[in-house]
Design a protein around this motif. Structure first.
Motif, PDB file in Angstrom:
ATOM      1  N   ASP A 270       0.808  -1.223   0.000  1.00 29.97           N
ATOM      2  CA  ASP A 270       0.000   0.000   0.000  1.00 29.97           C
ATOM      3  C   ASP A 270       0.838   1.269   0.000  1.00 29.97           C
ATOM      4  OD1 ASP A 270      -2.326  -1.538   0.075  1.00 29.97           O
ATOM      5  OD2 ASP A 270      -2.300  -1.624   2.271  1.00 29.97           O
ATOM      6  N   ALA A 271       2.160   1.131   0.173  1.00 29.58           N
ATOM      7  CA  ALA A 271       3.026   2.316   0.194  1.00 29.58           C
ATOM      8  C   ALA A 271       3.101   2.932  -1.200  1.00 29.58           C
ATOM      9  CB  ALA A 271       4.414   1.934   0.682  1.00 29.58           C
ATOM     10  N   PHE A 272       3.387   4.222  -1.249  1.00 26.90           N
ATOM     11  CA  PHE A 272       3.489   4.919  -2.533  1.00 26.90           C
ATOM     12  C   PHE A 272       4.953   5.010  -2.971  1.00 26.90           C
ATOM     13  CE2 PHE A 272      -0.546   6.578  -0.863  1.00 26.90           C
ATOM     14  CZ  PHE A 272      -1.362   6.317  -1.956  1.00 26.90           C
ATOM     15  N   LEU A 273       5.161   4.938  -4.283  1.00 20.50           N
ATOM     16  CA  LEU A 273       6.482   5.103  -4.876  1.00 20.50           C
ATOM     17  C   LEU A 273       6.472   6.294  -5.818  1.00 20.50           C
ATOM     18  CD1 LEU A 273       7.493   1.462  -5.920  1.00 20.50           C
ATOM     19  CD2 LEU A 273       8.388   2.773  -4.004  1.00 20.50           C
ATOM     20  N   PRO A 274       7.515   7.111  -5.809  1.00 18.32           N
ATOM     21  CA  PRO A 274       7.632   8.193  -6.803  1.00 18.32           C
ATOM     22  C   PRO A 274       8.138   7.604  -8.117  1.00 18.32           C
ATOM     23  CG  PRO A 274       9.527   8.218  -5.341  1.00 18.32           C
ATOM     24  CD  PRO A 274       8.629   7.112  -4.843  1.00 18.32           C
ATOM     25  N   LEU A 275       7.259   6.866  -8.818  1.00 19.73           N
ATOM     26  CA  LEU A 275       7.668   6.090  -9.987  1.00 19.73           C
ATOM     27  C   LEU A 275       7.848   7.000 -11.204  1.00 19.73           C
ATOM     28  CD1 LEU A 275       8.209   3.083 -10.448  1.00 19.73           C
ATOM     29  CD2 LEU A 275       5.888   2.892 -11.364  1.00 19.73           C
ATOM     30  N   ARG A 276       9.041   6.938 -11.796  1.00 21.16           N
ATOM     31  CA  ARG A 276       9.350   7.798 -12.936  1.00 21.16           C
ATOM     32  C   ARG A 276      10.108   7.008 -13.998  1.00 21.16           C
ATOM     33  NH1 ARG A 276      12.470  12.580 -10.179  1.00 21.16           N
ATOM     34  NH2 ARG A 276      13.373  10.788  -9.104  1.00 21.16           N
ATOM     35  N   PHE A 277       9.814   7.333 -15.238  1.00 23.77           N
ATOM     36  CA  PHE A 277      10.391   6.628 -16.373  1.00 23.77           C
ATOM     37  C   PHE A 277      11.260   7.594 -17.169  1.00 23.77           C
ATOM     38  CE2 PHE A 277       6.418   4.806 -15.115  1.00 23.77           C
ATOM     39  CZ  PHE A 277       6.642   3.431 -15.122  1.00 23.77           C
ATOM     40  N   GLY A 278      12.549   7.349 -17.150  1.00 21.41           N
ATOM     41  CA  GLY A 278      13.470   8.173 -17.929  1.00 21.41           C
ATOM     42  C   GLY A 278      13.499   7.694 -19.361  1.00 21.41           C
TER      43      GLY A 278
ATOM     44  N   PRO B 119      12.823  -0.297 -25.621  1.00 19.07           N
ATOM     45  CA  PRO B 119      13.794   0.581 -26.289  1.00 19.07           C
ATOM     46  C   PRO B 119      13.583   2.064 -26.012  1.00 19.07           C
ATOM     47  CG  PRO B 119      12.892  -1.046 -27.821  1.00 19.07           C
ATOM     48  CD  PRO B 119      12.045  -1.084 -26.600  1.00 19.07           C
ATOM     49  N   HIS B 120      12.414   2.422 -25.497  1.00 11.67           N
ATOM     50  CA  HIS B 120      12.100   3.833 -25.270  1.00 11.67           C
ATOM     51  C   HIS B 120      12.372   4.278 -23.832  1.00 11.67           C
ATOM     52  CE1 HIS B 120      10.237   4.294 -29.227  1.00 11.67           C
ATOM     53  NE2 HIS B 120       9.707   3.098 -29.036  1.00 11.67           N
ATOM     54  N   VAL B 121      12.790   3.362 -22.961  1.00  8.68           N
ATOM     55  CA  VAL B 121      13.029   3.686 -21.556  1.00  8.68           C
ATOM     56  C   VAL B 121      14.496   3.462 -21.234  1.00  8.68           C
ATOM     57  CG1 VAL B 121      12.487   3.091 -19.167  1.00  8.68           C
ATOM     58  CG2 VAL B 121      10.673   3.124 -20.897  1.00  8.68           C
ATOM     59  N   GLN B 122      15.140   4.496 -20.705  1.00  7.94           N
ATOM     60  CA  GLN B 122      16.537   4.387 -20.310  1.00  7.94           C
ATOM     61  C   GLN B 122      16.660   3.808 -18.918  1.00  7.94           C
ATOM     62  OE1 GLN B 122      19.212   5.038 -22.137  1.00  7.94           O
ATOM     63  NE2 GLN B 122      20.747   4.667 -20.553  1.00  7.94           N
ATOM     64  N   LEU B 123      15.886   4.310 -17.977  1.00  7.34           N
ATOM     65  CA  LEU B 123      15.918   3.817 -16.613  1.00  7.34           C
ATOM     66  C   LEU B 123      14.623   4.160 -15.914  1.00  7.34           C
ATOM     67  CD1 LEU B 123      18.162   6.038 -14.318  1.00  7.34           C
ATOM     68  CD2 LEU B 123      17.229   6.827 -16.470  1.00  7.34           C
ATOM     69  N   ILE B 124      14.382   3.480 -14.802  1.00  3.89           N
ATOM     70  CA  ILE B 124      13.200   3.710 -13.980  1.00  3.89           C
ATOM     71  C   ILE B 124      13.668   3.947 -12.550  1.00  3.89           C
ATOM     72  CG2 ILE B 124      11.058   2.707 -13.085  1.00  3.89           C
ATOM     73  CD1 ILE B 124      10.867   1.071 -15.632  1.00  3.89           C
ATOM     74  N   THR B 125      13.081   4.945 -11.906  1.00  5.59           N
ATOM     75  CA  THR B 125      13.387   5.185 -10.498  1.00  5.59           C
ATOM     76  C   THR B 125      12.102   5.177  -9.693  1.00  5.59           C
ATOM     77  OG1 THR B 125      13.243   7.594 -10.731  1.00  5.59           O
ATOM     78  CG2 THR B 125      15.406   6.577 -11.066  1.00  5.59           C
ATOM     79  N   PRO B 126      12.114   4.586  -8.494  1.00  5.44           N
ATOM     80  CA  PRO B 126      13.201   3.735  -7.995  1.00  5.44           C
ATOM     81  C   PRO B 126      13.136   2.363  -8.630  1.00  5.44           C
ATOM     82  CG  PRO B 126      11.420   3.807  -6.402  1.00  5.44           C
ATOM     83  CD  PRO B 126      11.027   4.743  -7.507  1.00  5.44           C
ATOM     84  N   SER B 127      14.295   1.727  -8.778  1.00  2.48           N
ATOM     85  CA  SER B 127      14.301   0.360  -9.303  1.00  2.48           C
ATOM     86  C   SER B 127      15.531  -0.361  -8.769  1.00  2.48           C
ATOM     87  CB  SER B 127      14.229   0.361 -10.836  1.00  2.48           C
ATOM     88  OG  SER B 127      15.355   1.001 -11.410  1.00  2.48           O
ATOM     89  N   VAL B 128      16.489  -0.682  -9.642  1.00  2.00           N
ATOM     90  CA  VAL B 128      17.601  -1.524  -9.209  1.00  2.00           C
ATOM     91  C   VAL B 128      18.765  -0.745  -8.617  1.00  2.00           C
ATOM     92  CG1 VAL B 128      17.029  -3.279 -10.911  1.00  2.00           C
ATOM     93  CG2 VAL B 128      18.662  -1.497 -11.511  1.00  2.00           C
ATOM     94  N   ASP B 129      18.774   0.568  -8.772  1.00  2.00           N
ATOM     95  CA  ASP B 129      19.968   1.336  -8.452  1.00  2.00           C
ATOM     96  C   ASP B 129      20.157   1.585  -6.963  1.00  2.00           C
ATOM     97  OD1 ASP B 129      21.161   1.844 -10.969  1.00  2.00           O
ATOM     98  OD2 ASP B 129      19.513   3.207 -11.420  1.00  2.00           O
ATOM     99  N   PHE B 130      21.417   1.481  -6.548  1.00  2.00           N
ATOM    100  CA  PHE B 130      21.893   2.082  -5.309  1.00  2.00           C
ATOM    101  C   PHE B 130      22.849   3.160  -5.779  1.00  2.00           C
ATOM    102  CE2 PHE B 130      20.196  -1.703  -3.604  1.00  2.00           C
ATOM    103  CZ  PHE B 130      20.033  -1.527  -2.239  1.00  2.00           C
ATOM    104  N   ASP B 131      22.325   4.359  -5.995  1.00  2.38           N
ATOM    105  CA  ASP B 131      23.054   5.365  -6.755  1.00  2.38           C
ATOM    106  C   ASP B 131      24.141   6.073  -5.970  1.00  2.38           C
ATOM    107  OD1 ASP B 131      21.406   4.701  -8.801  1.00  2.38           O
ATOM    108  OD2 ASP B 131      19.961   6.255  -8.361  1.00  2.38           O
ATOM    109  N   ALA B 132      24.316   5.692  -4.723  1.00  2.00           N
ATOM    110  CA  ALA B 132      25.403   6.232  -3.932  1.00  2.00           C
ATOM    111  C   ALA B 132      25.555   5.374  -2.697  1.00  2.00           C
ATOM    112  CB  ALA B 132      25.129   7.683  -3.526  1.00  2.00           C
ATOM    113  N   VAL B 133      26.779   5.293  -2.201  1.00  2.21           N
ATOM    114  CA  VAL B 133      27.002   4.660  -0.910  1.00  2.21           C
ATOM    115  C   VAL B 133      27.181   5.792   0.081  1.00  2.21           C
ATOM    116  CG1 VAL B 133      28.477   3.115   0.418  1.00  2.21           C
ATOM    117  CG2 VAL B 133      28.080   2.685  -1.997  1.00  2.21           C
ATOM    118  N   LEU B 134      26.133   6.101   0.823  1.00  3.13           N
ATOM    119  CA  LEU B 134      26.090   7.318   1.625  1.00  3.13           C
ATOM    120  C   LEU B 134      25.747   6.983   3.063  1.00  3.13           C
ATOM    121  CD1 LEU B 134      24.019   9.269  -0.996  1.00  3.13           C
ATOM    122  CD2 LEU B 134      26.412   9.657  -0.502  1.00  3.13           C
ATOM    123  N   ARG B 135      26.285   7.763   3.975  1.00  5.66           N
ATOM    124  CA  ARG B 135      26.051   7.505   5.388  1.00  5.66           C
ATOM    125  C   ARG B 135      25.507   8.750   6.065  1.00  5.66           C
ATOM    126  NH1 ARG B 135      30.311   4.623   3.689  1.00  5.66           N
ATOM    127  NH2 ARG B 135      30.593   2.519   4.459  1.00  5.66           N
TER     128      ARG B 135
END
Length: 630
Positions: free
Chosen positions: A38-46, A162-178
């Motif tokens: 039931d949680a919401f995702l800020p789903l976006r298609f690049g 072929p028309h989508v480069q990436l989707i967020t959020p998906s597989v990425d851990f785009d930074a190792v941040l603390r």
């Protein structure tokens, strides 16, 4: 028969195909639970952008950057760049039609054609999982408690993929941040965040004048002697902007700048870099408990040497507020407004999202607010394996756009040889660990559209007149071969010659040995024993963090000479420096290696090598060569 073929084509088009998959969970993160449906995702298609494949970008850059091109130096305007890379109507209509056919009302779908993204409003986890044939999980960072939402892989219909480069959020851990405190969240500048930082050793009891002791203490005089770097600028910083990038809470200390200037450039006492705040960037670290070498060492080092070498004409891009923090993408947003949502835009999990809703956060949104400087130097970097191939490709394309506009972008190559930040190496399943045996290159250095800078040293007992070697005091020059990016045309001859003459004694299970991948660094400069003013005293500092701004200072002064003569900036320099004409403009480094991952790493050798690149610059010869170009 036509009907049967048409039905078959429709079936194939609707068949889901794998689009992205993550092979491992980055070091420090663990999967703790499946996300609530039931949680919401800020789903976006690049959306896939036209003309952004690596081959096309390289061809475009070659036209304005290669000395043999009749269009050398004829750089593009920002408007031409934005228009050339705008999303296609076909990509927009395909993705929108797919979402509509999947049951989403039109009022939940938003489109930004100029920046190339499609957003799905109020998408629940259950809806996203059904749409993408995946499962979303919550991951937690062991050191900080920071949570991250991601999936292992996802699928798209064959006609949509072929028309989508990436989707967020998906597989990425785009930074190792603390997260260090409630006031400090996602931030490249955090100590221990995994990005490159300089290394400090002993305090300096006495500064050594002249150039007789440069093997034990590097000063501006040593660098000028090493690289024949004597030049007095004729233009102001506003006429020839040269920028150093820092990420809050990393920040310089004014009194340290003055202490350094008093000893090496008295005319600069009281002089400060031109300050450009991006997304609330601030140097007031003391108010947040951010002081000491871990917070001031990088910025002090970069600015003290860059300002002295170019007589003070430096701009500081200070990125991110203390509450939210920032990433490389936040910098690129400010330099190019279309990048703010290009191919999906920034990731709220890993990039600073502004306006900052945290207490006291920056209330602006800096997109396209900063005209790019002619030279931009950054002494930070990720491990390439921290990021997905799609994420790095999106960012790399932006560096190509900056190159088309005549901007030179430099990144330090890392301080752990063939290992990544934190001396982490890869395992066969892609995990990053200290015990891994597979080489772990850095990003953005591996992007073929930036200039990667490694590190050298003056060997003990030697002088500025003697050949340097690869740096192996305290740090080792980052170098190796990308696992993501193909070998650019400008580098093919140099890399193939190295592999032919000096075949590395490692199997294809140790590094990308195909001979067809981008190699780093491109060139080098001294990275050992820098006398640096910190906390009111002087200390010896080491790192490619030092090498990058030194090289950038030289390139900025070459721009000064060209602009004063009515010529263009040098822009993206790699196609030029790899040509035979520039071969004699570098000191070839033939000694040393860059150990890591339980190996000696690669060996420095005659010509190009993945330890020190083409070698160290001879400023006077580079200046002459570039002044001869149109």
């Amino acid at each position: 028969m036509f009907l049967v073929l048409w039905l078959f084509a429709c079936l194939v088009a609707a068949t889901p195909v794998p689009h992205a998959k993550r092979t491992n969970v980055p070091s420090g993160w663990s999967r703790v639970r499946q996300h609530s449906p039931d949680a919401f995702l800020p789903l976006r298609f690049g959306l896939t952008q036209p003309n952004t494949d690596m081959a096309t970008l390289e061809s475009l850059l070659h036209t304005v950057s290669h000395p043999d091109s009749p269009s050398y130096g004829q750089h593009w305007s920002a408007e031409r760049v934005a228009s050339h890379f705008a999303a296609s109507n076909e990509s927009i209509s395909t993705v929108v039609a797919w979402l509509a056919s999947s049951g989403f009302d039109a009022n939940r779908i938003s489109v930004n054609k100029r920046s190339g993204w499609v957003a799905l409003r109020n998408a629940t986890v259950a809806e996203a999982e059904s749409l993408l044939e995946t499962e979303y999980h919550v991951f937690v960072h062991s050191a900080s408690g920071q949570e991250h939402v991601a999936c292992e892989e996802y699928h798209l219909p064959a006609h949509v993929a072929p028309h989508v480069q990436l989707i967020t959020p998906s597989v990425d851990f785009d930074a190792v941040l603390r997260v260090r405190s409630p006031h400090m969240s996602i931030d490249i500048g955090q100590p221990g965040a995994g990005t490159v930082f300089p290394h400090r050793t002993q305090a300096v009891d006495a500064l050594l004048p002249g150039t007789e002791h440069c093997d034990s203490q590097i000063t501006p005089a040593c660098l000028r002697a090493l690289y024949n770097f004597t030049y007095t600028p004729t233009l102001t910083n506003s006429e020839n902007p040269f920028a150093i990038v820092e990420y809050t809470p990393q920040a310089y200390v004014p009194s340290d700048l003055d202490h350094f200037a008093a000893n090496f450039s008295p005319a600069l006492v009281g002089v400060r870099p031109a300050f450009v705040s991006i997304d609330g960037g601030s140097i007031d670290g003391a108010a947040f408990g951010a002081s000491g070498f871990d917070y001031n060492g990088e910025s002090n080092l970069d600015l003290e040497y860059a300002m002295t070498l170019v007589s003070g004409a430096v701009t500081l891009y200070q990125v991110g507020d203390f509450q939210m923090g920032a990433s490389f993408n936040n910098l690129l947003d400010a330099l190019d407004g279309s990048y703010c949502s290009f191919e999906g835009g920034d990731d709220p999990q890993d990039d600073g999202i502004y306006p900052d809703t945290l207490d006291g956060g920056y209330q602006g949104d800096d997109c396209g607010t900063v005209k790019p400087a002619n030279v931009i130097s950054t002494s930070y970097g990720y491990n390439e394996a921290d990021l997905s191939a799609a994420y790095t490709a999106r960012q790399c394309a932006e560096y190509a756009k900056l190159g088309l506009m005549g901007v030179t972008v430099l990144y330090s190559s890392g301080d752990n040889g063939v290992a990544g930040n934190g001396a982490l190496c890869l395992t066969p399943d892609g995990e990053q660990t200290p015990s891994g045996k597979i080489f772990n290159p850095s990003f953005p250095s591996t992007c073929p559209f930036v200039t990667s800078v490694g590190a050298t040293q003056i060997n003990p007992g030697k002088t500025v007149a003697d050949p340097e070697s690869a740096c192996q005091q305290v740090i080792s020059s980052g170098g190796g071969f990308s696992n993501y990016f193909a070998l650019p045309e400008y580098q093919q001859g140099a890399v193939q010659a190295y592999l032919s003459r000096n075949p590395p004694p490692y199997s294809n299970t140790t590094y990308n040995s195909t001979g067809t991948s981008r190699a780093i660094p491109d060139l080098s400069a001294n990275g050992a024993n820098y006398a640096t003013a910190i906390e009111g005293g002087f200390y010896l500092v080491y790192g490619t963090s030092a090498s990058a701004p030194v090289v950038a200072s030289m390139l900025a002064m070459i721009n000064d000479a060209r602009l004063a003569a009515g010529k263009s900036t040098i822009g993206f320099i790699n196609p030029a420096i790899y040509t035979p004409a520039f071969e004699g403009a570098f000191h070839d480094i033939v000694a040393g290696s860059n150990p890591g991952c339980g190996t000696r790493g690669f060996a420095a050798a005659e010509g190009y090598d993945p330890v020190t690149g083409l070698g160290t610059p001879q400023f006077d010869k580079l200046l002459e060569l570039w002044m001869d170009l149109p």
